[in-house]
Scaffold this active site. Structure first.
Site, PDB file in Angstrom:
ATOM      1  N   THR A   1       1.310  -5.651  -0.299  1.00  0.00           N
ATOM      2  CA  THR A   1       2.716  -5.898  -0.684  1.00  0.00           C
ATOM      3  C   THR A   1       3.585  -6.137   0.551  1.00  0.00           C
ATOM      4  O   THR A   1       4.599  -6.831   0.472  1.00  0.00           O
ATOM      5  CB  THR A   1       3.296  -4.722  -1.497  1.00  0.00           C
ATOM      6  OG1 THR A   1       3.223  -3.514  -0.703  1.00  0.00           O
ATOM      7  CG2 THR A   1       2.533  -4.509  -2.801  1.00  0.00           C
TER       8      THR A   1
ATOM      9  N   LEU B   1      -2.393  -1.332  -5.697  1.00  0.00           N
ATOM     10  CA  LEU B   1      -2.779  -2.053  -4.475  1.00  0.00           C
ATOM     11  C   LEU B   1      -1.594  -1.989  -3.509  1.00  0.00           C
ATOM     12  O   LEU B   1      -0.550  -2.592  -3.750  1.00  0.00           O
ATOM     13  CB  LEU B   1      -3.143  -3.499  -4.824  1.00  0.00           C
ATOM     14  CG  LEU B   1      -3.719  -4.356  -3.689  1.00  0.00           C
ATOM     15  CD1 LEU B   1      -4.886  -3.673  -2.982  1.00  0.00           C
ATOM     16  CD2 LEU B   1      -4.148  -5.724  -4.212  1.00  0.00           C
ATOM     17  N   HIS B   2      -1.742  -1.217  -2.453  1.00  0.00           N
ATOM     18  CA  HIS B   2      -0.599  -0.849  -1.614  1.00  0.00           C
ATOM     19  C   HIS B   2      -0.276  -1.873  -0.514  1.00  0.00           C
ATOM     20  O   HIS B   2       0.737  -2.554  -0.560  1.00  0.00           O
ATOM     21  CB  HIS B   2      -0.859   0.521  -0.962  1.00  0.00           C
ATOM     22  CG  HIS B   2      -1.183   1.613  -1.926  1.00  0.00           C
ATOM     23  ND1 HIS B   2      -0.262   2.155  -2.804  1.00  0.00           N
ATOM     24  CD2 HIS B   2      -2.354   2.280  -2.156  1.00  0.00           C
ATOM     25  CE1 HIS B   2      -0.850   3.102  -3.527  1.00  0.00           C
ATOM     26  NE2 HIS B   2      -2.110   3.204  -3.160  1.00  0.00           N
ATOM     27  N   ASP B   3      -1.121  -1.970   0.503  1.00  0.00           N
ATOM     28  CA  ASP B   3      -0.733  -2.635   1.751  1.00  0.00           C
ATOM     29  C   ASP B   3      -0.436  -4.134   1.652  1.00  0.00           C
ATOM     30  O   ASP B   3       0.466  -4.621   2.356  1.00  0.00           O
ATOM     31  CB  ASP B   3      -1.808  -2.387   2.814  1.00  0.00           C
ATOM     32  CG  ASP B   3      -1.879  -0.911   3.207  1.00  0.00           C
ATOM     33  OD1 ASP B   3      -2.938  -0.474   3.692  1.00  0.00           O
ATOM     34  OD2 ASP B   3      -0.881  -0.197   3.011  1.00  0.00           O
TER      35      ASP B   3
END
Ligand code: RIB
Ligand code: CA
Length: 313
Positions: free
Chosen positions: A245, A241-243
């Protein structure tokens, strides 16, 4: 006093979760505006998706702008294979009712930074850096006025995801990333090194669905759609789960660990274009322009995300 932020984004399911997390945290963050950029899919869809997301959060007051429709120099590369044709496949969200702001997103970024007290606005970038790069070219004076650029992008110890060398957001517009990383503003990078540790396992997704609100339902539908490609590719317990963070860094920085070092962008070699070369051991003596984060606390992150999403409609 909440921190003023502008979110630059190519929504994208993970972008959507980042925007929701920010809107669920009004005590810490004031979202001044959202600017769409071409990336995961074309600008038209991204600008529409951004409006759907603020309405899902019950915040139709948040102004949404359209920025650049293509990278500064290269042809646009998109990621429908991950995010679906609309960029926000998964939930069935109503068409947006709020209008797109008439001002171009790049001009909104410039005007807002030039009008504000220097050092009071943070740029949170969740997609290719085209809008920020173009804003810096059009009005270089903004560089000294930006409090911090917190970006999801790059990879070094974890290597690339769109090519063996490059992460998608940087790869799409490496020239813009180069302009941004050279601009002198404080930069914090959330690369794949961190986001690959932040895995949306079935238990974590179930906890979000069990919140019982429309936000939990929508986020579950988003992430169970966009996880498909990565689960097949990586075979992990959950898709990275990228964005979100980026927002978690602003809310709870102690969830992350890294160091200040030089990060430079490869823009010449066709083999490694878009690579973020992190001088993690300071062997070059080049300016330490980035706080490069390398590790993240996944349990702490999902605890924060889940408790905040519960606060939305
Ligand atoms: O490489 C991951 C990044 O590319 C994320 O921002 C995702 O939304 C896509 O834009
Ligand atoms: Ca994104």
């Amino acid at each position: 006093m909440p921190r003023k932020i502008i979110i630059d984004t190519d929504p994208g399911q993970d972008d959507a979760v980042a925007i929701l997390l920010a809107l669920a945290s009004p005590a810490e963050l004031e979202v001044l505006g959202i600017v769409a950029v071409a990336g995961n899919v074309g600008l038209h869809h991204n600008a529409s998706n951004a409006r759907k997301i603020v309405e899902l959060a019950g915040r139709p007051d948040i102004p949404v702008y359209a920025g650049c429709a293509r990278p500064m120099r290269r042809h646009l590369v998109t990621a429908e294979h991950v995010h679906g044709e609309t960029g926000l496949n998964g939930p069935d969200l109503p068409e947006p009712t709020i209008p797109l702001q008439p001002q171009h997103g790049v001009d909104y970024i410039i005007d807002t930074l030039m009008a504000a007290e220097p050092g009071t606005i943070t740029l949170c970038t969740l997609g290719p850096l085209t809008n920020i790069g173009m804003a810096l070219v059009k009005q270089p004076a903004i560089a000294d006025r930006i409090a911090e650029i917190v970006m999801m992008g790059g990879a070094y110890f974890e290597v690339g995801n769109i090519t063996p060398a490059a992460e998608f957001n940087i790869y799409v517009d490496p020239e813009a990333a180069d302009v941004v990383l050279r601009c002198g503003a404080p930069i914090t990078m959330l690369p794949l090194d961190v986001t690959h540790q932040i895995q949306s396992t079935p238990e974590r997704l179930e906890a979000i669905r069990n919140l019982g609100n429309r936000t939990g339902e929508a986020v579950h539908a988003m992430l169970t759609f966009s996880e498909t490609f990565d689960l097949l590719k990586y075979g992990w317990a959950g898709a990275p789960l990228h964005d979100p963070t980026v927002i978690a860094w602003l809310l709870q920085p102690d969830l992350f660990e890294g160091r200040h070092c030089n990060v430079s962008i490869e823009t010449a070699s066709e083999l490694t274009v878009g690579m973020t070369v992190a001088d993690y051991w300071h062997v070059t003596g080049k300016v330490r322009n980035v706080t490069y984060l390398r590790n993240g606390n996944a349990d702490g992150f999902f605890r924060l995300l889940t408790e905040r999403l519960a606060l939305l409609p």
